[in-house]
Design an enzyme around this catalytic site. Structure first.
Site, short mmCIF file in Angstrom:
data_model
loop_
_atom_site.label_atom_id
_atom_site.label_comp_id
_atom_site.label_asym_id
_atom_site.label_seq_id
_atom_site.Cartn_x
_atom_site.Cartn_y
_atom_site.Cartn_z
N HIS A 62 100.58 81.41 64.46
CA HIS A 62 101.71 80.78 65.15
C HIS A 62 101.29 79.59 66.01
O HIS A 62 101.85 78.50 65.84
CB HIS A 62 102.47 81.81 65.98
CG HIS A 62 103.49 81.21 66.88
ND1 HIS A 62 104.63 80.60 66.40
CD2 HIS A 62 103.53 81.08 68.22
CE1 HIS A 62 105.33 80.13 67.43
NE2 HIS A 62 104.69 80.41 68.54
N HIS A 86 99.70 77.45 73.96
CA HIS A 86 100.95 77.83 74.63
C HIS A 86 101.18 79.33 74.75
O HIS A 86 101.82 79.78 75.69
CB HIS A 86 102.15 77.15 73.97
CG HIS A 86 102.65 77.82 72.74
ND1 HIS A 86 102.09 77.61 71.50
CD2 HIS A 86 103.65 78.71 72.56
CE1 HIS A 86 102.76 78.33 70.61
NE2 HIS A 86 103.70 79.01 71.22
N GLU A 90 101.01 83.68 77.90
CA GLU A 90 102.12 84.61 77.70
C GLU A 90 101.69 85.92 77.05
O GLU A 90 102.17 86.98 77.41
CB GLU A 90 103.17 83.94 76.81
CG GLU A 90 104.40 84.75 76.60
CD GLU A 90 105.43 84.01 75.76
OE1 GLU A 90 106.18 84.68 75.05
OE2 GLU A 90 105.47 82.76 75.82
N ASP A 91 100.77 85.85 76.09
CA ASP A 91 100.47 87.01 75.27
C ASP A 91 99.05 87.54 75.35
O ASP A 91 98.65 88.36 74.52
CB ASP A 91 100.79 86.68 73.81
CG ASP A 91 102.26 86.40 73.60
OD1 ASP A 91 103.09 87.11 74.20
OD2 ASP A 91 102.59 85.48 72.85
#
Length: 99
Positions: A62, A86, A90-91
């Site tokens: 991704h 990015h 977040e992950d």
């Protein structure tokens, strides 16, 4: 923990896409800092190691796809590196720290 087979599959898929990204960058923005993009890819690869999307594909696909879209839009190396990074905050366990 990822198996060796999963690591090889991730590397083959993402390395192929990363090479495509570098080709696009060289063609569209030949004077940009590709080392920055390379470092962002390596960092993202390390942070997403062992992660899979709900589809079963390696998570790193991704961010590389996002970076490819940005490169096709002729964005600079900073924007492309941001695309690669990015999802790291977040992950993964990566945090943003002010310096």
């Amino acid at each position: 923990m990822t198996t060796l087979r999963e690591q090889i599959a991730t590397n083959m898929l993402t390395v192929t896409k990363f090479r495509e990204l570098l080709r696009d960058m060289k063609e569209n923005r030949p004077n940009d800092d590709l080392e920055l993009v390379r470092k962002a890819y390596e960092f993202s690869q390390k942070q997403h190691s062992g992660q899979q999307r709900a589809s079963g594909e390696p998570y790193l696909v991704h961010p590389v796809e996002v970076a490819l879209v940005l490169a096709e839009m002729k964005m600079d190396s900073v924007a492309v590196a941001a695309g690669l990074l990015h999802d790291s905050v977040e992950d993964t366990s990566v945090t943003i720290s002010a310096r």
